[in-house]
Write an enzyme that holds these catalytic residues in place. Structure first.
Site, PDB file in Angstrom:
ATOM      1  N   ALA A   1       0.811  -1.217   0.000  1.00 49.76           N
ATOM      2  CA  ALA A   1       0.000   0.000   0.000  1.00 49.76           C
ATOM      3  C   ALA A   1       0.845   1.268   0.000  1.00 49.76           C
ATOM      4  O   ALA A   1       0.448   2.281  -0.571  1.00 49.76           O
ATOM      5  CB  ALA A   1      -0.938  -0.001   1.201  1.00 49.76           C
TER       6      ALA A   1
ATOM      7  N   CYS B   1       5.063   1.896  11.421  1.00 46.40           N
ATOM      8  CA  CYS B   1       5.967   2.531  10.447  1.00 46.40           C
ATOM      9  C   CYS B   1       6.745   3.696  11.062  1.00 46.40           C
ATOM     10  O   CYS B   1       7.763   4.116  10.525  1.00 46.40           O
ATOM     11  CB  CYS B   1       5.193   3.019   9.224  1.00 46.40           C
ATOM     12  SG  CYS B   1       4.500   1.669   8.301  1.00 46.40           S
TER      13      CYS B   1
END
Ligand code: PMP
Length: 373
Positions: free
Chosen positions: A73, A322
């Site tokens: 993504a 992340c």
């Protein structure tokens, strides 16, 4: 799959790979031929990859040429934002202040290097983006609106259909949605968007695999300029084993929602009830958020809490994984006025049980009693 003694409460960060997906993927790795090679074995790999693309398109009710395989993504989000900005060289994008870093950072780059103006909409108290705010932010030069469907830190669900309607009724801008956390949990309707990003490893698939849905007529500049792969939109030798197994991964994720949807709702409510009983815990996720994701605040610093729970084999996270090694507070939590230093995200799939949630609650309470006072 995870060890029996461990309790995995970080499912939205990445999910356990499905056994059947793993077996197929492992077998496919042996078919090493380049999918663009013209001899028979290469052509077989190519055909299998294109069959997977066709199946994915059919499952999602779109056209075969509208599925572009990517490494996940993050790449799909970058392809949309940078690929469109390169063509526009100016103009305006609307987004939200709580997008995944792959959207947020790409927006910062196009603003800095291509002079694109960006409007960031703040979520309402319930965590969702108001379609009216989107309408009010539209300008004559707005060429893209990018707003995620399910937020990965608090689980708020956006009304994609309503946002789509205000855009189409009032402007020419394209609408992209990062649907990474929605697939397998919410009903996906690609008629409501022009583009959407997806990732395999969030739905028990392979890491480094995902795709972009993009309506056929939309022109976009490739980020990886090379050969003919992915309709010239993403050059480089295809990751054919991952692309081929993606159809099975998606089929299973859609089935999982059907099979375990109500079990997950029940488990979610149970976890919320147990958390609400702890006086020092605040629930940050909206009441009607996505099932299997709950964000809370506790009086113990996130880092201390993660380490304390880890000692008991319980895996949880603070902000988005992340950005987990960065000192900066989470921009998503900031947008929701939540203090990152004390926030905790728990997330689970259908392999979770009430018994395991009880164990988590027990150690959560113990840690609060030990460190909060
Ligand atoms: N968008 C969202 C909402 C996500 O949760 C994630 C994964 N953290 C991504 C994008 C990035 O996905 P990938 O790991 O496939 O690049």
């Amino acid at each position: 799959m995870q060890k029996a003694s461990k309790i995995y409460l970080d499912h939205v960060s990445t999910s356990a790979i499905d056994e059947e997906v793993l077996a197929t993927y492992t077998r496919l790795l042996k078919d090493y031929y380049n999918s663009d090679a013209l001899y028979e074995d290469g052509v077989t790999v190519y055909r299998n990859q294109e069959k997977s693309r066709t199946l994915i398109a059919e499952m999602l009710g779109v056209k075969y040429e509208e599925i572009i395989f990517t490494s996940g993504a993050s790449e799909a989000n970058n392809l949309v934002i940078k690929g469109l900005s390169l063509l526009h060289q100016g103009g305006h994008i609307i987004s939200s202040s709580y997008e995944h870093s792959s959207v947020d950072e790409a927006l910062k780059q196009v603003a800095k290097y291509l002079g694109i103006k960006v409007t960031y909409l703040n979520p309402k108290k319930d965590g969702s983006i108001d379609p009216l705010d989107v309408k009010n932010a539209l300008r004559d030069d707005t060429f893209l609106v990018t707003i995620m469907m399910v937020n990965n830190e608090i689980g708020a669900i956006n009304d994609i259909s309503a946002i789509h309607k205000v855009i189409k009724d009032n402007a020419k801008a394209l609408f992209h949605s990062d649907m990474t956390q929605a697939l397998g949990k919410c009903e996906i309707c690609l008629k409501d968007v022009d583009m959407a990003s997806f990732s395999a490893h969030k739905i028990h698939g392979v890491k480094g695999s995902g795709f972009l849905y993009k309506r056929k007529h939309i022109e976009i500049a490739p980020l990886i300029s090379a050969g003919q792969q992915e309709f010239h939109l993403r050059g480089g030798t295809s990751n054919s084993p991952a692309n081929i197994v993606l159809a099975k991964t998606i089929r299973k994720a859609l089935k999982e929602r059907e099979t375990y949807g109500s079990y997950m709702q029940d488990l979610h409510s149970y976890a919320l009830e147990q958390l609400a009983k702890i006086p020092d815990v605040t629930i940050n996720s909206p009441k009607d958020g996505v099932f299997g994701l709950i964000n809370i605040s506790t009086p113990v610093k996130t880092e201390v809490m993660i380490n304390a729970l880890d000692l008991h084999g319980i895996m949880v996270s603070g902000k988005s994984t992340c950005g987990s090694r960065e000192d900066e507070p989470s921009h998503t939590l900031k947008a929701m006025h939540i203090d990152s230093e004390y926030a905790l995200r728990i997330s689970f799939d259908h392999t979770m049980t009430k018994e395991k949630i009880d164990i988590f609650i027990k150690y959560l309470k113990e840690t609060i009693d030990r460190y909060a006072r």
